[in-house]
Design an enzyme around this catalytic site. Structure first.
Site, PDB file in Angstrom:
ATOM      1  N   LYS A  48      37.979 -17.898  -7.180  1.00 22.37           N
ATOM      2  CA  LYS A  48      38.895 -18.981  -6.893  1.00 22.37           C
ATOM      3  C   LYS A  48      38.210 -20.319  -7.050  1.00 22.37           C
ATOM      4  CE  LYS A  48      41.014 -16.338  -3.088  1.00 22.37           C
ATOM      5  NZ  LYS A  48      41.078 -16.278  -1.627  1.00 22.37           N
ATOM      6  N   GLY A  49      36.905 -20.327  -7.044  1.00 24.84           N
ATOM      7  CA  GLY A  49      36.133 -21.570  -6.951  1.00 24.84           C
ATOM      8  C   GLY A  49      36.440 -22.598  -8.023  1.00 24.84           C
ATOM      9  N   ASP A 105      32.864 -22.804 -11.386  1.00 25.87           N
ATOM     10  CA  ASP A 105      32.603 -23.895 -10.438  1.00 25.87           C
ATOM     11  C   ASP A 105      31.129 -24.266 -10.406  1.00 25.87           C
ATOM     12  OD1 ASP A 105      31.887 -21.486  -9.252  1.00 25.87           O
ATOM     13  OD2 ASP A 105      32.859 -21.889  -7.329  1.00 25.87           O
ATOM     14  N   ASP A 108      24.412 -20.757 -10.398  1.00 24.66           N
ATOM     15  CA  ASP A 108      23.319 -20.710  -9.430  1.00 24.66           C
ATOM     16  C   ASP A 108      22.208 -19.849 -10.060  1.00 24.66           C
ATOM     17  OD1 ASP A 108      22.282 -21.127  -6.744  1.00 24.66           O
ATOM     18  OD2 ASP A 108      22.900 -19.108  -6.253  1.00 24.66           O
ATOM     19  N   LYS A 136      22.843 -25.539 -10.736  1.00 27.28           N
ATOM     20  CA  LYS A 136      21.606 -25.633  -9.939  1.00 27.28           C
ATOM     21  C   LYS A 136      20.484 -25.021 -10.761  1.00 27.28           C
ATOM     22  CE  LYS A 136      23.652 -24.610  -5.388  1.00 27.28           C
ATOM     23  NZ  LYS A 136      23.687 -23.558  -4.341  1.00 27.28           N
ATOM     24  N   PHE A 157      23.569 -25.611  -0.422  1.00 21.46           N
ATOM     25  CA  PHE A 157      24.878 -24.954  -0.452  1.00 21.46           C
ATOM     26  C   PHE A 157      25.978 -26.005  -0.337  1.00 21.46           C
ATOM     27  CE2 PHE A 157      28.532 -22.554   0.984  1.00 21.46           C
ATOM     28  CZ  PHE A 157      28.501 -21.509   0.079  1.00 21.46           C
TER      29      PHE A 157
END
Ligand code: 5GP
Length: 185
Positions: A48-49, A105, A108, A136, A157
């Site tokens: 969903k991000g 989104d 990482d 990131k 975060f």
């Protein structure tokens, strides 16, 4: 900062403002319009991000395109991903021969997108590109090429503009660092 005052109280700081986001999304839309000229890409929203970023971004792309939605879950604690990915909701239509643009989104470790790239290569997409709102790079654990990234951010975060913690904070218009007291309590 009087709107969303209750949830803003859970943030350590604002990292990317709504104005910075709006400009970056416009620029990204312009870049994709240029790079995919003459093509009809299928834009895939990773739920969903990426949902908030996705709906803003596609309206900045001046090309014929189609949209698809895919949901993946990665097993692990809620603030760290493990790289084990499961497709929870798949696409409605095949992507064989299509120029696939995965809209995420945040990248990482890179494990989720590295897995999805392989999935779409196996499905014989003509090309697979990655667009992310946030990256990131310090946390990368696999060699993943991210062609399109709006913002590089430090290892913290973050929530807001679609990104959640425990399904909350997606409705923040800005992106902020979640105060560690929220997830260490
Ligand atoms: P990766 O597979 O690249 O390690 O993880 C990507 C996914 O981890 C993202 O799609 C997102 O769901 C989650 N994630 C990684 N970092 C953050 C973060 O700072 N905030 C939030 N809300 N999710 C994150």
């Amino acid at each position: 900062m009087d709107t969303n005052a209750k949830i803003y109280g859970d943030l350590e700081k604002i990292l990317v403002t709504r104005e910075q986001i709006a400009k970056a999304v416009k620029d990204m839309g312009r870049q994709l319009t240029q790079d995919f000229a003459g093509k009809e890409p299928v834009m895939i929203c990773i739920l969903k991000g990426a949902s908030v970023f996705f709906t803003d971004l596609i309206r900045e792309i001046d090309l014929p395109l189609t949209t698809e939605f895919m949901a993946v879950s990665s097993y692990g604690s809620s603030t760290k991903s493990t790289g084990v990915v499961k497709i929870v909701k798949d696409l409605d239509k095949p992507v064989t021969g299509r120029d696939v643009v995965l809209v995420e989104d945040i990248v990482d470790s890179g494990m989720t997108l590295s897995y999805l790239k392989k999935v779409f290569a196996n499905r014989e997409a003509a090309s697979v590109s990655i667009v992310t709102l946030l990256d990131k790079p310090a946390r990368r654990r696999v060699d993943l090429q991210v062609q399109y990234s709006c913002f590089n951010i430090p290892d913290a975060f973050v929530v807001g503009y679609g990104l959640d913690y425990d399904e909350k904070y997606r409705n923040l218009p800005d992106i902020g660092v979640l105060h560690p007291r929220i997830y260490t309590k």
